[in-house]
Design a protein around this motif. Sequence first.
Motif, PDB file in Angstrom:
ATOM      1  N   VAL A   7       0.872  -1.175   0.000  1.00 23.40           N
ATOM      2  CA  VAL A   7       0.000   0.000   0.000  1.00 23.40           C
ATOM      3  C   VAL A   7       0.907   1.223   0.000  1.00 23.40           C
ATOM      4  O   VAL A   7       1.829   1.330   0.804  1.00 23.40           O
ATOM      5  CB  VAL A   7      -0.927   0.004   1.233  1.00 23.40           C
ATOM      6  CG1 VAL A   7      -1.721   1.297   1.306  1.00 23.40           C
ATOM      7  CG2 VAL A   7      -1.860  -1.201   1.193  1.00 23.40           C
ATOM      8  N   ASP A   8       0.636   2.127  -0.938  1.00 24.10           N
ATOM      9  CA  ASP A   8       1.380   3.374  -1.046  1.00 24.10           C
ATOM     10  C   ASP A   8       0.360   4.509  -0.973  1.00 24.10           C
ATOM     11  O   ASP A   8      -0.320   4.800  -1.958  1.00 24.10           O
ATOM     12  CB  ASP A   8       2.157   3.404  -2.359  1.00 24.10           C
ATOM     13  CG  ASP A   8       3.052   4.629  -2.488  1.00 24.10           C
ATOM     14  OD1 ASP A   8       3.124   5.437  -1.528  1.00 24.10           O
ATOM     15  OD2 ASP A   8       3.681   4.784  -3.554  1.00 24.10           O
ATOM     16  N   GLY A   9       0.211   5.092   0.207  1.00 24.54           N
ATOM     17  CA  GLY A   9      -0.799   6.138   0.400  1.00 24.54           C
ATOM     18  C   GLY A   9      -2.183   5.551   0.254  1.00 24.54           C
ATOM     19  O   GLY A   9      -2.571   4.654   0.993  1.00 24.54           O
ATOM     20  N   ILE A  14       0.663  -3.529  -6.993  1.00 21.94           N
ATOM     21  CA  ILE A  14       1.073  -4.907  -7.213  1.00 21.94           C
ATOM     22  C   ILE A  14       2.183  -4.893  -8.253  1.00 21.94           C
ATOM     23  O   ILE A  14       1.975  -4.453  -9.381  1.00 21.94           O
ATOM     24  CB  ILE A  14      -0.095  -5.785  -7.687  1.00 21.94           C
ATOM     25  CG1 ILE A  14      -1.128  -5.902  -6.567  1.00 21.94           C
ATOM     26  CG2 ILE A  14       0.384  -7.189  -8.070  1.00 21.94           C
ATOM     27  CD1 ILE A  14      -2.435  -5.370  -6.930  1.00 21.94           C
ATOM     28  N   ASP A  15       3.364  -5.345  -7.836  1.00 22.80           N
ATOM     29  CA  ASP A  15       4.496  -5.445  -8.749  1.00 22.80           C
ATOM     30  C   ASP A  15       4.657  -6.902  -9.152  1.00 22.80           C
ATOM     31  O   ASP A  15       4.880  -7.767  -8.303  1.00 22.80           O
ATOM     32  CB  ASP A  15       5.785  -4.941  -8.090  1.00 22.80           C
ATOM     33  CG  ASP A  15       5.824  -3.430  -7.987  1.00 22.80           C
ATOM     34  OD1 ASP A  15       5.528  -2.763  -8.998  1.00 22.80           O
ATOM     35  OD2 ASP A  15       6.144  -2.921  -6.905  1.00 22.80           O
ATOM     36  N   LEU A  29       0.510  -3.038 -11.359  1.00 21.49           N
ATOM     37  CA  LEU A  29      -0.884  -2.592 -11.309  1.00 21.49           C
ATOM     38  C   LEU A  29      -1.010  -1.630 -10.142  1.00 21.49           C
ATOM     39  O   LEU A  29      -0.487  -1.902  -9.050  1.00 21.49           O
ATOM     40  CB  LEU A  29      -1.832  -3.780 -11.090  1.00 21.49           C
ATOM     41  CG  LEU A  29      -1.869  -4.817 -12.205  1.00 21.49           C
ATOM     42  CD1 LEU A  29      -2.420  -6.126 -11.688  1.00 21.49           C
ATOM     43  CD2 LEU A  29      -2.704  -4.305 -13.356  1.00 21.49           C
ATOM     44  N   GLU A  30      -1.675  -0.512 -10.363  1.00 16.71           N
ATOM     45  CA  GLU A  30      -1.933   0.455  -9.302  1.00 16.71           C
ATOM     46  C   GLU A  30      -3.432   0.683  -9.243  1.00 16.71           C
ATOM     47  O   GLU A  30      -4.039   1.107 -10.234  1.00 16.71           O
ATOM     48  CB  GLU A  30      -1.181   1.759  -9.561  1.00 16.71           C
ATOM     49  CG  GLU A  30       0.320   1.588  -9.508  1.00 16.71           C
ATOM     50  CD  GLU A  30       1.092   2.893  -9.665  1.00 16.71           C
ATOM     51  OE1 GLU A  30       0.459   3.979  -9.682  1.00 16.71           O
ATOM     52  OE2 GLU A  30       2.321   2.823  -9.750  1.00 16.71           O
ATOM     53  N   ILE A  31      -4.017   0.396  -8.082  1.00 15.38           N
ATOM     54  CA  ILE A  31      -5.472   0.457  -7.908  1.00 15.38           C
ATOM     55  C   ILE A  31      -5.788   1.384  -6.739  1.00 15.38           C
ATOM     56  O   ILE A  31      -5.261   1.178  -5.634  1.00 15.38           O
ATOM     57  CB  ILE A  31      -6.046  -0.948  -7.589  1.00 15.38           C
ATOM     58  CG1 ILE A  31      -5.561  -2.011  -8.580  1.00 15.38           C
ATOM     59  CG2 ILE A  31      -7.565  -0.905  -7.486  1.00 15.38           C
ATOM     60  CD1 ILE A  31      -6.068  -1.884  -9.979  1.00 15.38           C
ATOM     61  N   ASP A 110      -4.663  -9.697   5.018  1.00 15.96           N
ATOM     62  CA  ASP A 110      -4.734  -8.756   6.151  1.00 15.96           C
ATOM     63  C   ASP A 110      -4.326  -7.345   5.725  1.00 15.96           C
ATOM     64  O   ASP A 110      -4.983  -6.365   6.074  1.00 15.96           O
ATOM     65  CB  ASP A 110      -3.857  -9.217   7.307  1.00 15.96           C
ATOM     66  CG  ASP A 110      -4.441 -10.403   8.054  1.00 15.96           C
ATOM     67  OD1 ASP A 110      -5.635 -10.716   7.853  1.00 15.96           O
ATOM     68  OD2 ASP A 110      -3.688 -11.035   8.824  1.00 15.96           O
ATOM     69  N   LEU A 111      -3.230  -7.245   4.968  1.00 15.69           N
ATOM     70  CA  LEU A 111      -2.758  -5.944   4.492  1.00 15.69           C
ATOM     71  C   LEU A 111      -3.849  -5.236   3.687  1.00 15.69           C
ATOM     72  O   LEU A 111      -4.163  -4.069   3.937  1.00 15.69           O
ATOM     73  CB  LEU A 111      -1.507  -6.116   3.623  1.00 15.69           C
ATOM     74  CG  LEU A 111      -1.041  -4.854   2.885  1.00 15.69           C
ATOM     75  CD1 LEU A 111      -0.354  -3.901   3.851  1.00 15.69           C
ATOM     76  CD2 LEU A 111      -0.113  -5.223   1.741  1.00 15.69           C
ATOM     77  N   VAL A 112      -4.428  -5.946   2.722  1.00 15.61           N
ATOM     78  CA  VAL A 112      -5.445  -5.342   1.851  1.00 15.61           C
ATOM     79  C   VAL A 112      -6.700  -4.994   2.649  1.00 15.61           C
ATOM     80  O   VAL A 112      -7.223  -3.882   2.558  1.00 15.61           O
ATOM     81  CB  VAL A 112      -5.777  -6.274   0.671  1.00 15.61           C
ATOM     82  CG1 VAL A 112      -6.950  -5.737  -0.141  1.00 15.61           C
ATOM     83  CG2 VAL A 112      -4.550  -6.467  -0.221  1.00 15.61           C
ATOM     84  N   GLU A 113      -7.180  -5.951   3.441  1.00 16.86           N
ATOM     85  CA  GLU A 113      -8.422  -5.726   4.193  1.00 16.86           C
ATOM     86  C   GLU A 113      -8.297  -4.549   5.167  1.00 16.86           C
ATOM     87  O   GLU A 113      -9.242  -3.784   5.333  1.00 16.86           O
ATOM     88  CB  GLU A 113      -8.830  -6.998   4.948  1.00 16.86           C
ATOM     89  CG  GLU A 113      -9.396  -8.076   4.047  1.00 16.86           C
ATOM     90  CD  GLU A 113     -10.755  -7.706   3.468  1.00 16.86           C
ATOM     91  OE1 GLU A 113     -11.592  -7.105   4.177  1.00 16.86           O
ATOM     92  OE2 GLU A 113     -10.981  -8.022   2.281  1.00 16.86           O
TER      93      GLU A 113
END
Length: 121
Positions: A7-9, A14-15, A29-31, A110-113
Amino acid sequence: MTADVRVDGDTLVIDVQGLDKLWALKSRLEIPLANVTGATADPGIGRERKGVRAPGTHVPGVITAGTFHLDGEKVFWDVRDPSKAVVIALRDQTYARLVIEVEDPRATVDLVEHAIPRPQR
């Protein structure tokens, strides 16, 4: 090779790593996190239909990488080992889902959620 998820800001990044960049025809990918609806570890996803590959690579039992069209949706895949697969659901994006292999599926979920903005109650 696994994808690197961070997570960047307010963006999920996803690299795609190594030669998978070539097979998936994508390196990053940047979402926006506002467009991420959830993430789940799904080791059984490898048995699901992939759909029509365009563009990408699919060698059963070896690699699924790139863009696949299934039931009117675009899905991005980068998976060699389905036991390490994470599915990230999206809204209002080019892709409806990202199916990626990561080193630690539980930590990635966990990171995404925890990064997804949730409405206040």
